[in-house]
Design a protein around this motif. Structure first.
Motif, mmCIF file in Angstrom:
data_model
loop_
_atom_site.group_PDB
_atom_site.id
_atom_site.type_symbol
_atom_site.label_atom_id
_atom_site.label_comp_id
_atom_site.label_asym_id
_atom_site.label_seq_id
_atom_site.Cartn_x
_atom_site.Cartn_y
_atom_site.Cartn_z
ATOM 1 N N ASN A 382 30.176 31.160 48.947
ATOM 2 C CA ASN A 382 29.862 30.164 49.977
ATOM 3 C C ASN A 382 30.465 28.796 49.664
ATOM 4 O O ASN A 382 30.691 27.986 50.564
ATOM 5 C CB ASN A 382 28.346 30.017 50.138
ATOM 6 N N GLN A 383 30.695 28.512 48.390
ATOM 7 C CA GLN A 383 31.230 27.202 48.002
ATOM 8 C C GLN A 383 32.731 27.091 48.212
ATOM 9 O O GLN A 383 33.295 26.006 48.107
ATOM 10 C CB GLN A 383 30.903 26.925 46.530
ATOM 11 N N LEU A 384 33.382 28.231 48.493
ATOM 12 C CA LEU A 384 34.836 28.232 48.653
ATOM 13 C C LEU A 384 35.224 28.024 50.107
ATOM 14 O O LEU A 384 34.548 28.526 51.018
ATOM 15 C CB LEU A 384 35.427 29.554 48.170
ATOM 16 N N PRO A 385 36.322 27.319 50.364
ATOM 17 C CA PRO A 385 36.861 27.261 51.730
ATOM 18 C C PRO A 385 37.357 28.641 52.141
ATOM 19 O O PRO A 385 37.635 29.497 51.283
ATOM 20 C CB PRO A 385 38.016 26.258 51.621
ATOM 21 N N ARG A 386 37.470 28.868 53.437
ATOM 22 C CA ARG A 386 37.775 30.213 53.935
ATOM 23 C C ARG A 386 39.087 30.765 53.382
ATOM 24 O O ARG A 386 39.202 31.953 53.111
ATOM 25 C CB ARG A 386 37.817 30.189 55.472
ATOM 26 N N ASN A 387 40.096 29.908 53.166
ATOM 27 C CA ASN A 387 41.381 30.411 52.688
ATOM 28 C C ASN A 387 41.296 30.949 51.259
ATOM 29 O O ASN A 387 42.170 31.696 50.812
ATOM 30 C CB ASN A 387 42.439 29.299 52.759
ATOM 31 N N LEU A 388 40.233 30.586 50.528
ATOM 32 C CA LEU A 388 40.061 31.085 49.160
ATOM 33 C C LEU A 388 39.123 32.283 49.072
ATOM 34 O O LEU A 388 38.926 32.824 47.988
ATOM 35 C CB LEU A 388 39.543 29.973 48.241
ATOM 36 N N HIS A 389 38.532 32.699 50.194
ATOM 37 C CA HIS A 389 37.612 33.837 50.160
ATOM 38 C C HIS A 389 38.270 35.115 49.628
ATOM 39 O O HIS A 389 37.678 35.804 48.784
ATOM 40 C CB HIS A 389 37.006 34.087 51.543
ATOM 41 N N PRO A 390 39.480 35.495 50.090
ATOM 42 C CA PRO A 390 40.094 36.711 49.524
ATOM 43 C C PRO A 390 40.303 36.609 48.020
ATOM 44 O O PRO A 390 40.115 37.589 47.295
ATOM 45 C CB PRO A 390 41.437 36.813 50.273
ATOM 46 N N HIS A 391 40.694 35.430 47.556
ATOM 47 C CA HIS A 391 40.919 35.241 46.121
ATOM 48 C C HIS A 391 39.592 35.246 45.360
ATOM 49 O O HIS A 391 39.503 35.816 44.259
ATOM 50 C CB HIS A 391 41.672 33.928 45.879
ATOM 51 N N GLY A 392 38.557 34.639 45.945
ATOM 52 C CA GLY A 392 37.255 34.621 45.296
ATOM 53 C C GLY A 392 36.673 36.014 45.135
ATOM 54 O O GLY A 392 36.151 36.367 44.067
ATOM 55 N N THR A 393 36.740 36.823 46.201
ATOM 56 C CA THR A 393 36.217 38.185 46.109
ATOM 57 C C THR A 393 37.020 39.013 45.116
ATOM 58 O O THR A 393 36.461 39.820 44.366
ATOM 59 C CB THR A 393 36.223 38.868 47.487
ATOM 60 N N ALA A 394 38.337 38.822 45.092
ATOM 61 C CA ALA A 394 39.173 39.551 44.131
ATOM 62 C C ALA A 394 38.825 39.155 42.700
ATOM 63 O O ALA A 394 38.748 40.008 41.804
ATOM 64 C CB ALA A 394 40.653 39.286 44.406
ATOM 65 N N ILE A 395 38.607 37.866 42.474
ATOM 66 C CA ILE A 395 38.259 37.384 41.131
ATOM 67 C C ILE A 395 36.936 37.990 40.673
ATOM 68 O O ILE A 395 36.825 38.525 39.566
ATOM 69 C CB ILE A 395 38.178 35.844 41.114
ATOM 70 N N LEU A 396 35.908 37.931 41.533
ATOM 71 C CA LEU A 396 34.587 38.436 41.145
ATOM 72 C C LEU A 396 34.613 39.940 40.898
ATOM 73 O O LEU A 396 34.017 40.435 39.931
ATOM 74 C CB LEU A 396 33.549 38.089 42.216
ATOM 75 N N ASN A 397 35.300 40.687 41.759
ATOM 76 C CA ASN A 397 35.367 42.143 41.571
ATOM 77 C C ASN A 397 36.153 42.516 40.322
ATOM 78 O O ASN A 397 35.803 43.455 39.610
ATOM 79 C CB ASN A 397 35.984 42.811 42.805
ATOM 80 N N THR A 398 37.237 41.783 40.043
ATOM 81 C CA THR A 398 38.020 42.059 38.840
ATOM 82 C C THR A 398 37.201 41.787 37.588
ATOM 83 O O THR A 398 37.180 42.601 36.653
ATOM 84 C CB THR A 398 39.293 41.188 38.818
ATOM 85 N N LEU A 399 36.522 40.650 37.568
ATOM 86 C CA LEU A 399 35.709 40.303 36.403
ATOM 87 C C LEU A 399 34.605 41.334 36.168
ATOM 88 O O LEU A 399 34.271 41.654 35.019
ATOM 89 C CB LEU A 399 35.094 38.917 36.590
ATOM 90 N N GLN A 400 34.058 41.885 37.237
ATOM 91 C CA GLN A 400 33.003 42.886 37.078
ATOM 92 C C GLN A 400 33.553 44.180 36.477
ATOM 93 O O GLN A 400 32.884 44.825 35.656
ATOM 94 C CB GLN A 400 32.330 43.154 38.419
ATOM 95 N N GLN A 401 34.765 44.578 36.875
ATOM 96 C CA GLN A 401 35.378 45.782 36.280
ATOM 97 C C GLN A 401 35.643 45.558 34.795
ATOM 98 O O GLN A 401 35.362 46.418 33.960
ATOM 99 C CB GLN A 401 36.689 46.117 37.004
ATOM 100 N N VAL A 402 36.205 44.404 34.469
ATOM 101 C CA VAL A 402 36.501 44.095 33.064
ATOM 102 C C VAL A 402 35.202 43.985 32.272
ATOM 103 O O VAL A 402 35.115 44.457 31.126
ATOM 104 C CB VAL A 402 37.317 42.792 32.959
ATOM 105 N N ALA A 403 34.170 43.371 32.867
ATOM 106 C CA ALA A 403 32.880 43.246 32.188
ATOM 107 C C ALA A 403 32.293 44.611 31.877
ATOM 108 O O ALA A 403 31.708 44.823 30.801
ATOM 109 C CB ALA A 403 31.909 42.440 33.054
ATOM 110 N N GLY A 404 32.451 45.567 32.809
ATOM 111 C CA GLY A 404 31.941 46.914 32.570
ATOM 112 C C GLY A 404 32.611 47.571 31.381
ATOM 113 O O GLY A 404 31.954 48.186 30.538
#
Length: 477
Positions: A382-404
């Motif tokens: 929610n804190q990101l502007p709309r143009n960064l939403h694809p990058h934000g979701t990619a970052i969070l999903n990538t970090l979760q895979q690596v964290a696993g």
């Protein structure tokens, strides 16, 4: 600019949820089937384990690239391509005559899943206003948490009564339904800007994330003493540093790391990384405890974990609605506190622990995670502007895979070290009773590490604030 005011969100959510259910269910269906696959293909455990390792590896490599894919292709094109790849991979796996073909099928499935995860989250962030995203993400959370929870139980039933191939036959009709529903109702909700693609970034991303996930997965499976594990992780780390440096230099990066300039998003990214280490790892430790210490069958262990998974799924949309009404802190702080207390209870497990106690503590942990997962993700995005939403979701999903991958390796290493330390102090380390006690001691050590990690997450959670999204600020102006 795409007009989102007249978008019918219900049908779009239906298509996304069916696709996510199929992909999420598939992630845990294989767990109880590994012994049957070893027998069917006359393969070792280390060989068959690649069905899970390769899947995680491909998803971890592909997710970072989806941010740029979402700017090159429409929502429909990406969704149908993702589900099409998943369907093809499922069919190949179902009819595979040899293990290598089955592995290829799983890799193709992973290609579809890797495209789907960030796409679904980004579509939700696009079609819902900030004040309604919590509820929508909660509905997604119901599917993401519930489907993997029932996977081990379903696979146990199928493997006991039918061929392992039915694990894939079962998924095929759901994948087809998702494709047909998506083709009928899914609308294009993202802007196709076709930015320049930096292929060196893709290479560095693939090597960096791929080597790190593979290295930690190998360490968790075979131990840190295996030659090449440290070198693999080191190579991945260097490639990842080069990837980060290049993204910060490019005008149009494939993963825009400027999202970390938003403090709330950066806090959420760290919080979820730490939390997912615990979530993935406890999902491995608990079955190992039940099957190795309590000598419970794989199917029964799946049934014991089922209530927690169901409660987690039910809680996800509830926590989403509460987030929309009250904000993140009222959910995240209690949720992390419950997680810490639950993990502390896990450290008390031994060979006399009752299954009812395991069920109750696991339910508590799943409630805690449900109160944190989707509200935290929604808060950060929610804190990101709309143009960064694809990058934000990619970052969070990538970090979760690596964290696993990292969490699993660390937990298993701690467990193995604790077991060896216990057995070194007994008179007969080969006795089955001592081996069982040693395994329980090692698992307790691993869960103590989990308590520490959860306390770190709780400390991070104390700094989270709801704040205003850039969209609300624009409307205020």
């Amino acid at each position: 600019m795409i007009d989102l005011n007249n978008i019918r969100r219900g049908p779009i959510m239906l298509a996304l949820i069916i696709g996510m259910f199929v992909a999420a269910l598939n992630e845990t269906l294989m767990g109880n089937a590994l012994p049957a696959l070893m027998q069917s293909f006359d393969a070792s455990a280390a060989t068959v384990q690649w069905l899970s390792t390769a899947y995680l590896l491909v998803v971890g490599v592909l997710v970072p690239i989806t941010a740029i894919l979402q700017q090159w292709f429409t929502t429909r094109q990406l969704f149908l391509s993702a589900m099409g790849l998943f369907f093809i991979g499922t069919v190949i796996s179902a009819v595979s005559p040899v293990f290598s073909v089955l592995l290829i099928g799983r890799i193709i499935q992973a290609l579809g899943t890797g495209m789907l995860l960030p796409l679904v989250m980004n579509v939700i962030m696009t079609i819902y206003p900030p004040e309604k995203r919590g509820g929508a993400m909660g509905m997604l959370g119901l599917v993401v948490m519930f489907a993997p929870a029932i996977g081990p139980t379903i696979s146990g039933l199928i493997v006991d009564g039918l061929s392992w191939r039915w694990l894939f036959y079962l998924v095929i009709p759901f994948a087809l339904i998702s494709i047909f529903v998506g083709a009928a109702v899914l609308k294009n909700v993202s802007e196709v800007t076709k930015p320049r693609i930096d292929f060196l970034s893709i290479v560095l991303s693939t090597i960096g994330f791929g080597e790190i996930v593979y290295g930690f997965s190998s360490a968790g499976e075979h131990g840190w003493a295996v030659p090449g594990v440290i070198w693999t992780i080191a190579v991945g780390g260097v490639a990842l540093l080069l990837f980060v440096w290049r993204q910060l230099k490019l005008e149009q990066p494939i993963m825009d790391l400027r999202a970390f300039r938003y403090p709330t998003f950066a806090l959420v990214a760290v919080l979820l990384f730490v939390l997912m280490m615990t979530f993935f790892s406890s999902a491995i430790m608990l079955p190992m405890f039940m099957q190795g210490v309590l000598l419970i069958t794989a199917f029964k262990s799946g049934l014991i974990l089922l209530p927690g998974g169901i409660v987690n799924g039910v809680m996800a949309p509830i926590s989403g609605k509460l987030f929309d009404k009250f904000g993140p802190r009222i959910l995240i702080i209690p949720g992390l506190t419950i997680a810490v207390i639950s993990l502390w209870q896990f450290t008390r497990f031994n060979e006399a622990t009752s299954t009812s106690f395991i069920v109750s503590v696991h339910i508590a942990l799943m409630i805690g995670i449900a109160l944190v997962m989707m509200p935290a993700q929604t808060t950060g995005l929610n804190q990101l502007p709309r143009n960064l939403h694809p990058h934000g979701t990619a970052i969070l999903n990538t970090l979760q895979q690596v964290a696993g991958a990292i969490g699993t390796a660390l937990y298993i290493s701690i467990m193995s070290g604790g077991q060896k330390q216990y057995l070194s102090g007994v008179s007969d380390p080969s006795a089955s009773s001592e081996i069982t006690k040693g395994l329980a001691a090692g698992i307790n050590n691993a869960f103590w590490f989990g308590v520490i990690v959860a306390l770190i997450a709780l400390g991070i959670g104390l700094f989270l604030r709801k704040g205003k999204s850039p969209e609300h600020e624009q409307l205020a102006e």
